[in-house]
Write a protein that holds these residues in place. Structure first.
Motif, mmCIF file in Angstrom:
data_model
loop_
_atom_site.group_PDB
_atom_site.id
_atom_site.type_symbol
_atom_site.label_atom_id
_atom_site.label_comp_id
_atom_site.label_asym_id
_atom_site.label_seq_id
_atom_site.Cartn_x
_atom_site.Cartn_y
_atom_site.Cartn_z
ATOM 1 N N LEU A 20 87.909 72.358 36.584
ATOM 2 C CA LEU A 20 87.345 71.026 36.784
ATOM 3 C C LEU A 20 87.649 70.139 35.596
ATOM 4 C CD1 LEU A 20 83.801 72.096 38.085
ATOM 5 C CD2 LEU A 20 85.816 71.508 39.456
ATOM 6 N N GLN A 21 87.500 68.846 35.791
ATOM 7 C CA GLN A 21 87.618 67.911 34.674
ATOM 8 C C GLN A 21 86.532 66.849 34.776
ATOM 9 O OE1 GLN A 21 91.422 66.000 34.597
ATOM 10 N NE2 GLN A 21 91.134 64.918 36.532
ATOM 11 N N MET A 22 85.953 66.575 33.631
ATOM 12 C CA MET A 22 84.883 65.602 33.531
ATOM 13 C C MET A 22 85.401 64.372 32.800
ATOM 14 S SD MET A 22 81.158 65.908 31.615
ATOM 15 C CE MET A 22 80.779 67.459 32.424
ATOM 16 N N GLY A 23 85.372 63.227 33.463
ATOM 17 C CA GLY A 23 85.746 61.987 32.811
ATOM 18 C C GLY A 23 84.649 61.554 31.852
ATOM 19 N N ASP A 61 80.976 61.007 33.094
ATOM 20 C CA ASP A 61 80.749 60.990 34.533
ATOM 21 C C ASP A 61 80.529 62.439 34.944
ATOM 22 O OD1 ASP A 61 81.035 58.244 34.958
ATOM 23 O OD2 ASP A 61 83.201 58.387 35.250
ATOM 24 N N GLN A 62 79.396 62.730 35.525
ATOM 25 C CA GLN A 62 79.094 64.101 35.891
ATOM 26 C C GLN A 62 80.035 64.591 37.005
ATOM 27 O OE1 GLN A 62 77.015 66.056 34.232
ATOM 28 N NE2 GLN A 62 76.465 64.344 32.871
ATOM 29 N N ILE A 63 80.221 65.900 37.093
ATOM 30 C CA ILE A 63 81.023 66.480 38.167
ATOM 31 C C ILE A 63 80.463 66.013 39.519
ATOM 32 C CG2 ILE A 63 81.682 68.639 39.315
ATOM 33 C CD1 ILE A 63 83.170 68.047 36.693
ATOM 34 N N GLY A 64 81.365 65.604 40.410
ATOM 35 C CA GLY A 64 80.956 65.077 41.707
ATOM 36 C C GLY A 64 80.856 63.576 41.740
ATOM 37 N N PHE A 65 80.955 62.938 40.573
ATOM 38 C CA PHE A 65 80.791 61.494 40.466
ATOM 39 C C PHE A 65 82.054 60.828 39.904
ATOM 40 C CE2 PHE A 65 76.504 63.180 40.105
ATOM 41 C CZ PHE A 65 75.703 62.272 40.776
ATOM 42 N N CYS A 66 82.330 59.635 40.361
ATOM 43 C CA CYS A 66 83.161 58.662 39.657
ATOM 44 C C CYS A 66 84.518 59.236 39.240
ATOM 45 C CB CYS A 66 82.388 58.109 38.475
ATOM 46 S SG CYS A 66 80.711 57.573 38.916
ATOM 47 N N THR A 67 84.827 59.308 37.934
ATOM 48 C CA THR A 67 86.144 59.727 37.459
ATOM 49 C C THR A 67 86.275 61.241 37.309
ATOM 50 O OG1 THR A 67 85.524 59.540 35.120
ATOM 51 C CG2 THR A 67 86.395 57.555 36.186
ATOM 52 N N SER A 68 85.273 61.976 37.740
ATOM 53 C CA SER A 68 85.277 63.436 37.574
ATOM 54 C C SER A 68 85.634 64.149 38.879
ATOM 55 C CB SER A 68 83.913 63.907 37.061
ATOM 56 O OG SER A 68 83.680 63.400 35.753
ATOM 57 N N SER A 69 85.881 65.453 38.772
ATOM 58 C CA SER A 69 86.293 66.267 39.920
ATOM 59 C C SER A 69 85.261 66.230 41.036
ATOM 60 C CB SER A 69 86.511 67.710 39.473
ATOM 61 O OG SER A 69 87.529 67.813 38.515
#
Length: 345
Positions: A58-61, A107-115
Motif C-alpha cells: 500500500l501507499q499513503m499519500g 491521507d489515510q488508506i482508503g481515502f483521497c491520494t492513498s491506496s
C-alpha cells in the motif's frame, strides 16, 4: 417544529426546488479524478509512504511541511474527516507552519491520494498503526494530533494506543461523541453502504453538507471540496472508491471511541462548532431517535466532562468544520491553547 427538523428544512426545500435538469447539469460539470485523486491540485507537494499491511503493498499519500518563522521543534499531525482529505487542511497547515510547527497531513488508506485496496479490514487501530509507521519513517517520535470529524475518532484511538508518543490532542467537531447504535440508529450492511456510495453526486454532497455541516449556509470556497469528493466518486476508480467508503462507514458506526474518552491521558482540546448536527445514519433513524442525536452544543460539554485533562472551546453558530468556516477565529483559539499547554510541565 423540533430543533432538528428546523435545521434540516432549508436543505430539504432547496433540494425540492431544484429542477432535475439543473441537477443533471451539475453532475455533468463535476470533474473526474483518478482513484488516488489524480488531477486534483493539493496545496503542497504530496509524497507517498510505501508499506505492507494485511498482505498488501500500500501507499499513503501525505504532505510534510517544514516549520516557518520561529521554529519551535514541534510537529503537528493532521487527521482528516470522512468526506475530507489532507488538502482540506490547507489554511490550518499554513497557520501552524507559520507558527513554527512542522506539519504532517496524511491521507489515510482508503481515502483521497492513498491506496484503495480491494479487501482490507478497516479499524481505527489499523489506521493508527499505519500513521505511526509513517511518523516513525519520518523520524517523528512525539507529536501533537489535530483530528477533524472521523479524524477525531482516529486521533482519539491513536492517543489511546500510543499515549507516550502524543504531546497534545485537539479534536475538531469529532464524530463519535455518542454511540449511535446504542441509541437506536439503524445499521446498514456494507453492501447497503456500497449501493448508496455508488449513487453519490455533487449536488447530493452539496445539499447534505449545507444542511448538516453549515446550518443551511454556504460559501463559494466550499465548492472546491464538494468537487474533490464528487470527482473522486465519479472518476475511473469509482467502484473501488465506493467499496472502500462503505467499509469505512461500517468501521465508523461499529467501532465507537466514546466509552474510552475517560482513559485519555494527554491534554485534550475540544473545538466545537455548536450548530453542527452530524450523526451517521441520522436520515434513516426513527423520528424519536433522530431528535436526540447530533446535538453538538450538548455533546461537546458532555464529553469534555469525560476527558480528564480537557479544555472546551465552542464556536457558537458555526458548523461541522469551523477551521474552514472561520479560519482566522479558529486558528487563534487553537494556537492560543497549543502555546499555553506547551508551557505547562
Amino acid at each position: 417544529m423540533s430543533r432538528i427538523f428546523s435545521r434540516w428544512l432549508p436543505g430539504l426545500l432547496l433540494t425540492a426546488a431544484l429542477p432535475v435538469l439543473a441537477q443533471d447539469q451539475t453532475q455533468a460539470e463535476t470533474p473526474e479524478y483518478g482513484p488516488e485523486l489524480q488531477g486534483f491540485e493539493y496545496p503542497y507537494t504530496v509524497k507517498h509512504f510505501a508499506f505492507e499491511s494485511q498482505g498488501k503493498s500500500l501507499q499513503m499519500g501525505y504532505m510534510d511541511i517544514a516549520a516557518q518563522g520561529k521554529v519551535n521543534g514541534r510537529s503537528v499531525v493532521l487527521m482528516h474527516g470522512k468526506n475530507f482529505c489532507g488538502a482540506t487542511w490547507d489554511s490550518s497547515i499554513k497557520a501552524l507552519s507559520e507558527a513554527g510547527y512542522r506539519v504532517i497531513a496524511p491521507d489515510q488508506i482508503g481515502f483521497c491520494t492513498s491506496s484503495k485496496p480491494d479487501h482490507y479490514q478497516y479499524s481505527f487501530q489499523q489506521l493508527a498503526t499505519n500513521t505511526q509507521q509513517l511518523l516513525k519513517a519520518l523520524g517523528i517520535q512525539k507529536a501533537t494530533l489535530l483530528g477533524h470529524s472521523t479524524g477525531g475518532m482516529l486521533a482519539t484511538r491513536y492517543a489511546l494506543q500510543y499515549p507516550d508518543q502524543v504531546e497534545q490532542l485537539a479534536l475538531v467537531n469529532p464524530i463519535g461523541l455518542e454511540d449511535w447504535k446504542a441509541l437506536g440508529v439503524p445499521y446498514l450492511t456494507v453492501d447497503q453502504w456500497y449501493e448508496r456510495e455508488l449513487k453519490v453526486t455533487a449536488q447530493g454532497i452539496h445539499d447534505y453538507q449545507r444542511s448538516t455541516y453549515y446550518d443551511g449556509r454556504w460559501k463559494p470556497e466550499f465548492d472546491r471540496w464538494v468537487n474533490m469528493y464528487a470527482g473522486l466518486a465519479k472518476g475511473p476508480g469509482k467502484t473501488a472508491v465506493a467499496w472502500n467508503s462503505a467499509l469505512i462507514y461500517d468501521m465508523i458506526f461499529t467501532q465507537p471511541v466514546y466509552y474510552e474518552f475517560k482513559d485519555l491521558k494527554v491534554p485534550t482540546l475540544l473545538l466545537i462548532g455548536t450548530s453542527d448536527t452530524t450523526a451517521i445514519n441520522k436520515n434513516i433513524a426513527p423520528p424519536e431517535v433522530k431528535a436526540k442525536i447530533g446535538h453538538y452544543d450538548v455533546l461537546g460539554k458532555q464529553v469534555a466532562k469525560l476527558i480528564p485533562r480537557s479544555t472546551l472551546i465552542e464556536f457558537p453558530g458555526m458548523g461541522h468544520a469551523p477551521q474552514m468556516e472561520e479560519p482566522a477565529k479558529f486558528h487563534q483559539a487553537l494556537l492560543g491553547w497549543l502555546n499555553q499547554t506547551n508551557t505547562v510541565p
